[in-house]
Design an enzyme around this catalytic site. Structure first.
Site, PDB file in Angstrom:
ATOM      1  N   TYR A  32       0.866  -1.179   0.000  1.00  0.00           N
ATOM      2  CA  TYR A  32       0.000   0.000   0.000  1.00  0.00           C
ATOM      3  C   TYR A  32       0.897   1.221   0.000  1.00  0.00           C
ATOM      4  O   TYR A  32       1.824   1.309   0.804  1.00  0.00           O
ATOM      5  CB  TYR A  32      -0.885  -0.023   1.253  1.00  0.00           C
ATOM      6  CG  TYR A  32      -1.729   1.209   1.481  1.00  0.00           C
ATOM      7  CD1 TYR A  32      -2.851   1.462   0.696  1.00  0.00           C
ATOM      8  CD2 TYR A  32      -1.414   2.118   2.489  1.00  0.00           C
ATOM      9  CE1 TYR A  32      -3.643   2.586   0.921  1.00  0.00           C
ATOM     10  CE2 TYR A  32      -2.202   3.246   2.720  1.00  0.00           C
ATOM     11  CZ  TYR A  32      -3.311   3.469   1.933  1.00  0.00           C
ATOM     12  OH  TYR A  32      -4.096   4.578   2.158  1.00  0.00           O
ATOM     13  N   ASP A  66       9.407   2.371  -0.553  1.00  0.00           N
ATOM     14  CA  ASP A  66       8.432   3.110   0.245  1.00  0.00           C
ATOM     15  C   ASP A  66       8.707   2.780   1.712  1.00  0.00           C
ATOM     16  O   ASP A  66       8.311   1.730   2.220  1.00  0.00           O
ATOM     17  CB  ASP A  66       7.014   2.695  -0.165  1.00  0.00           C
ATOM     18  CG  ASP A  66       5.949   3.351   0.708  1.00  0.00           C
ATOM     19  OD1 ASP A  66       6.297   3.943   1.741  1.00  0.00           O
ATOM     20  OD2 ASP A  66       4.764   3.240   0.356  1.00  0.00           O
ATOM     21  N   LYS A 120       5.468   9.542   8.560  1.00  0.00           N
ATOM     22  CA  LYS A 120       5.327   9.031   9.926  1.00  0.00           C
ATOM     23  C   LYS A 120       6.455   9.496  10.855  1.00  0.00           C
ATOM     24  O   LYS A 120       6.432  10.611  11.331  1.00  0.00           O
ATOM     25  CB  LYS A 120       5.182   7.509   9.896  1.00  0.00           C
ATOM     26  CG  LYS A 120       3.938   7.070   9.061  1.00  0.00           C
ATOM     27  CD  LYS A 120       3.578   5.634   9.270  1.00  0.00           C
ATOM     28  CE  LYS A 120       2.559   5.114   8.262  1.00  0.00           C
ATOM     29  NZ  LYS A 120       1.166   5.353   8.592  1.00  0.00           N
TER      30      LYS A 120
END
Ligand code: HOZ
Length: 435
Positions: A149, A244, A272
């Site tokens: 994702y 990623d 994050k």
């Protein structure tokens, strides 16, 4: 499926009210408890390793805002830096030195990253990274892997993991066919399929994007052979290899998955942790590629709040703390103990499970078969996971509310907290045995 031993009436009422004003009552579907049933907790406050809900219950938090809170909630160094920055103004729309400082920290920590551009979310980072790969190579095809994702980028919402998978829409309505016609999806860890694709279409592939350790179908590590093939094939065919690291960056080591594994992708995406709990994303990599980004080069990308000073200050404080007092060995050992304890309990209870873990990211999969890709993840007993989740909630342990997400251990957890989680998990596993 909802376990009702503990009253969460205030959260339930808050959810009903939210649903009238906000689609589904949440601002991101991962929070909606779609994979476990029932109402989400509404959070009143957080501190250290704990969340406190509206009903006054305390939970050991193994989500940590889906990854950013590696130091725990309200770490004094991060709070102090954010407050100090806020007092100097919350947004300028002009450069400030905090942006360069955070960029320099990332560059120093990650050998493959020579330049960094900050954005405001992980989605923006991956969206910009694939645009850059296409602009750099002059090619269109992007390769992704089923179950990975990369945020809600149109062209990457194909066989997507995380909440897209949890809610059963790995290919979202609203994404025109044209947006995904240049996205090729392969199976994660399938080296042969990757080699076959490059043999057939290598000169058309702009880039390959992946989570170097997947968190978004639950925790799935890459095989060494797969990683070697990714690097060799992209290099051989002039495609951009994009890691990623939105979840894994500065989580699996100071620097992330690639530093832990010894890999060197061309471009990496962050989010994050590098924002210390504030909205941040970033993409960075080889200088010759990054210099294609506007205004150094022609590939357009922009953002009013990009490099926001409060978020930069929180990120600098977080990375500085991680660098000066690295928690990684302790987090690794504590997470390993959870795995050992839960596997032992599952064996005694006769519940078939797998515990996949890299460092402080982990998932307990309810299946007897090793989980190495999306198909093996989807073979899990999802209803049993949901029962386990609620048994843990009733014991004050807050886990990701989907079988297809990774849990995170944080630096504010003591050995006593870990022992409490092990006990709660063991009881929960016995409770779900046979049902
Ligand atoms: N990457 C996060 C969890 N897999 C996303 C959280 C969210 O979508 O809200």
């Amino acid at each position: 499926m909802t376990h009702t031993a503990v009253s969460r009436a205030k959260s339930a009422a808050a959810f009903e009210r939210a649903k009238r004003a906000i689609p589904g009552g949440v601002n991101s579907p991962a929070r909606a408890f779609g994979g476990v049933g029932g109402s989400p907790l509404f959070i009143a406050r957080a501190s250290g390793p704990f969340l406190y809900d509206l009903d006054g219950h305390e939970y050991l938090d193994f989500i940590g805002s889906w990854g950013p809170m590696i130091l725990g909630h309200c770490h004094p160094r991060v709070v102090g830096a954010a407050v100090a920055a806020l007092q100097n103004g919350s947004s300028y729309g002009a450069p400030c030195e905090l942006e360069t400082q955070l960029a320099e920290l990332v560059i120093e920590a990650v050998p493959s990253v020579e330049m960094v551009r900050f954005v405001s979310s992980g989605t923006e980072a991956t969206m910009s990274a694939i645009r850059l790969a296409r602009g750099f190579t002059g090619r269109d095809l992007i390769v992704k892997f089923a179950g990975c994702y990369h945020g809600h980028v149109d062209s990457l919402l194909v066989s997507a993991g995380s909440s897209a998978l949890t809610h059963g829409v790995p290919n979202s309505p609203g994404v025109p066919v044209g947006c995904t016609s240049d996205t090729v999806v392969l199976r994660y860890n399938d080296t042969a399929a990757l080699a076959e694709l490059f043999a057939a279409k290598g000169d058309k592939i702009a880039g390959v994007i992946l989570e170097p350790v997947v968190g978004n179908m639950g925790l799935v590590p890459p095989s060494a052979e797969f990683r070697r093939a990714l690097r060799a094939l992209t290099q051989e065919h002039g495609a951009v290899l994009i890691y990623d690291e939105v979840m894994t960056g500065f989580r699996l080591s100071y620097g992330g998955a690639q530093v832990l594994l010894g890999d060197a992708p061309d471009v990496s995406c962050y989010g994050k942790i590098i924002g210390g709990g504030y909205p941040v994303g970033a993409y960075g990599g080889r200088a010759d590629i990054m210099r294609k980004v506007m205004p150094a080069g022609p590939v357009f990308q922009a953002g009013t709040l990009s490099g926001n000073p409060v978020a930069m200050a929180a990120g600098i404080a977080t990375l500085s703390e991680l660098k000066e007092n690295p928690p990684y060995d302790r987090l690794d050992a504590q997470s390993a103990r959870i795995g050992e304890g839960w596997l032992k309990a599952a064996g005694e209870a006769g519940v078939p499970v797998q515990f996949n873990r890299v460092g402080s990211m982990w998932t307990l999969f309810f299946t007897g078969t090793p989980v190495t890709d999306l198909d093996t993840a989807k073979a899990c007993d999802v209803p049993r996971f949901g029962r386990f989740f609620w048994e843990l909630m009733d014991r004050g342990v807050y886990m990701p509310c989907s079988q297809f997400e990774a849990a995170f251990t944080c630096g504010a957890m003591t050995d006593e907290h870990i022992a409490r989680a092990i006990r709660a998990g063991a009881e929960a596993l016995h409770a779900v045995a046979g049902r």
